[in-house]
Design a protein around this motif. Structure first.
Motif, PDB file in Angstrom:
ATOM      1  N   LYS A 391       0.813  -1.219   0.000  1.00 29.47           N
ATOM      2  CA  LYS A 391       0.000   0.000   0.000  1.00 29.47           C
ATOM      3  C   LYS A 391       0.838   1.258   0.000  1.00 29.47           C
ATOM      4  O   LYS A 391       0.344   2.327  -0.360  1.00 29.47           O
ATOM      5  CB  LYS A 391      -0.922   0.012   1.217  1.00 29.47           C
ATOM      6  CG  LYS A 391      -1.980  -1.088   1.181  1.00 29.47           C
ATOM      7  CD  LYS A 391      -2.903  -0.961   2.388  1.00 29.47           C
ATOM      8  CE  LYS A 391      -3.995  -2.018   2.343  1.00 29.47           C
ATOM      9  NZ  LYS A 391      -4.921  -1.914   3.501  1.00 29.47           N
ATOM     10  N   PHE A 392       2.110   1.194   0.439  1.00 32.07           N
ATOM     11  CA  PHE A 392       2.955   2.384   0.508  1.00 32.07           C
ATOM     12  C   PHE A 392       4.330   2.085  -0.098  1.00 32.07           C
ATOM     13  O   PHE A 392       4.782   0.943  -0.122  1.00 32.07           O
ATOM     14  CB  PHE A 392       3.139   2.835   1.966  1.00 32.07           C
ATOM     15  CG  PHE A 392       1.845   3.236   2.632  1.00 32.07           C
ATOM     16  CD1 PHE A 392       1.372   4.537   2.501  1.00 32.07           C
ATOM     17  CD2 PHE A 392       1.101   2.308   3.353  1.00 32.07           C
ATOM     18  CE1 PHE A 392       0.175   4.899   3.110  1.00 32.07           C
ATOM     19  CE2 PHE A 392      -0.092   2.679   3.949  1.00 32.07           C
ATOM     20  CZ  PHE A 392      -0.553   3.980   3.817  1.00 32.07           C
ATOM     21  N   THR A 398       5.226   7.134   0.216  1.00 30.39           N
ATOM     22  CA  THR A 398       4.050   7.638  -0.506  1.00 30.39           C
ATOM     23  C   THR A 398       3.049   6.514  -0.739  1.00 30.39           C
ATOM     24  O   THR A 398       3.452   5.404  -1.080  1.00 30.39           O
ATOM     25  CB  THR A 398       4.484   8.252  -1.856  1.00 30.39           C
ATOM     26  OG1 THR A 398       5.405   9.296  -1.625  1.00 30.39           O
ATOM     27  CG2 THR A 398       3.285   8.789  -2.633  1.00 30.39           C
ATOM     28  N   LYS A 399       1.748   6.816  -0.557  1.00 26.08           N
ATOM     29  CA  LYS A 399       0.715   5.812  -0.761  1.00 26.08           C
ATOM     30  C   LYS A 399       0.667   5.415  -2.223  1.00 26.08           C
ATOM     31  O   LYS A 399       0.687   6.258  -3.123  1.00 26.08           O
ATOM     32  CB  LYS A 399      -0.644   6.360  -0.318  1.00 26.08           C
ATOM     33  CG  LYS A 399      -1.740   5.309  -0.361  1.00 26.08           C
ATOM     34  CD  LYS A 399      -3.062   5.860   0.186  1.00 26.08           C
ATOM     35  CE  LYS A 399      -4.128   4.785   0.158  1.00 26.08           C
ATOM     36  NZ  LYS A 399      -5.391   5.279   0.691  1.00 26.08           N
TER      37      LYS A 399
END
Length: 401
Positions: A391-392, A398-399
């Protein structure tokens, strides 16, 4: 010798106020004819008796033809019963001119300097109280016309009018340089003051006009204050004009800013980018225009910052930096991998160019299927290549899209 019956009437000009009929000592049953615009005053033995209005009237005097003839012989052919008639013209006598015979002295109320002016104009008069007018002004005269009446009133007018002019100017604080635009008010107030003075003589002042004010043009003191007065108003007019011009200019500039902003917003919407992205393009263009690494330092732009601009802009900046370093003999920095733009259903149709609604699977205009791209393989922020799902970004946090 008098006739058995006389017809007594007056059909003279309209500039006469009072006229005495030439026939005197007329006989019994003489006919008196009075027109609509007249009155007639009957005298018997020197005494004013009856006042006759419009119409036909029979005069019953003591002069009976046969007996009168006998009595006249005893008095030398003169009737012992004296009678006479005066006609009074009741019409309004217009355009009677007046004017001051000398200057009116007073202190100008606005600027406080002594000044002398003259005045003239016209008035209209009407015989109102026939008996009073006849007894006070005519007496035993045979007539009273307009010229004689003005002559009688001349001294009276000169004294009264000059006093009233000075009083009216002072009471209303009328500026001598603005007196012409106040002539109506000026005339009406002087007329109101004069009405009672004329009424004492049986005359009605129907109208009174001041048509001309004679100013002391050429007098040094007068000209000095005149220049001061008009310069003051010119300065006020100029200031107002300047203020209006500034307001119009400010409104025009504001309208231009609004129009430019609307045009720029429309352009961004048509080309599919945001204000933030446009600022990124501007930074990239500025970086490309510089050919010195030192200039990048002076600009406060680091490589990480340029890469953080994101997408195409970051790549353009890094490419520009590499070209600049190559010209200076400095080894080029390895270009960071650029992540492709994340595909989204919110964009433009590849077939017809219509803007797509968020989450749309097909174009609303042409029905072309919307191609949904695979998840990004690189970080949109730092360009890190992802090796496994998550997810990051493991490098910058950063997502992920």
């Amino acid at each position: 010798m008098a006739k058995i019956a006389d017809v007594i009437k007056y059909e003279g000009d309209n500039s006469t106020f009072i006229w005495k009929h030439p026939v005197e000592d007329f006989n019994y049953f003489s006919q008196l004819i009075v027109h609509e615009s007249q009155e007639a005053l009957f005298f018997m033995n020197g005494q004013a008796l009856d006042l006759f209005g419009p119409g036909r009237h029979t005069l019953e005097t003591q002069n009976i033809p046969l007996i009168g003839k006998l009595l006249n012989r005893l008095t030398g052919d003169e009737s012992p019963f004296h009678c006479e008639v005066y006609f009074i013209n009741k019409t309004e006598q217009m355009a009677v001119k007046w004017g001051t015979d000398s200057k009116v002295q007073y202190v100008e109320p606005t600027y406080g300097f002594p000044i002398s002016i003259g005045a003239s104009g016209e008035m209209s008069l009407r015989a109102e109280d026939s008996r009073k007018l006849l007894l006070k002004l005519v007496g035993t005269e045979s007539m009273l016309d307009q010229a004689q009446l003005v002559k009688f009133f001349r001294a009276f007018l000169m004294t009264k009018v000059k006093t009233y002019i000075a009083q009216t100017i002072k009471a209303n604080k009328i500026n001598i340089f603005e007196i012409d635009e106040n002539l109506s008010l000026f005339s009406q107030q002087i007329k109101d003051l004069l009405v009672n003075d004329f009424a004492e003589y049986g005359v009605a002042l129907e109208s009174f006009f001041v048509t001309n004010i004679v100013k002391p043009d050429g007098d040094k003191q007068f000209e000095k204050f005149k220049e001061l007065h008009f310069r003051q108003y010119a300065d006020i007019a100029e200031a107002k004009l300047r203020q209006q011009t500034d307001i119009i200019y400010a409104q025009t500039e504001a309208q231009k800013v609004v129009i430019d902003s609307q045009a720029q917003a429309t352009k961004r919407a048509q080309e599919g980018y945001t204000y933030a992205q446009e600022r990124g393009f501007d930074v990239a263009a500025a970086a490309a225009a510089n050919e010195s690494v030192g200039q990048f330092t002076n600009m406060g732009i680091g490589l990480g910052t340029m890469m953080g601009v994101g997408g195409v802009v970051g790549g353009a900046v890094v490419g520009s930096m590499n070209d600049a370093m190559g010209h200076m003999g400095v080894p080029a920095a390895p270009a960071a991998p650029v992540a492709p733009a994340a595909p989204t259903a919110a964009g433009f149709c590849e077939n017809c160019g219509t803007a797509l609604a968020p989450g749309a699977a097909f174009c609303e205009e042409c029905g072309t299927p919307v191609q949904v791209a695979a998840p990004a393989a690189f970080c949109e922020n730092c360009g890190y290549k992802f090796e496994k799902p998550g997810k990051f970004c493991p490098k910058c946090g950063t997502k992920r899209g």
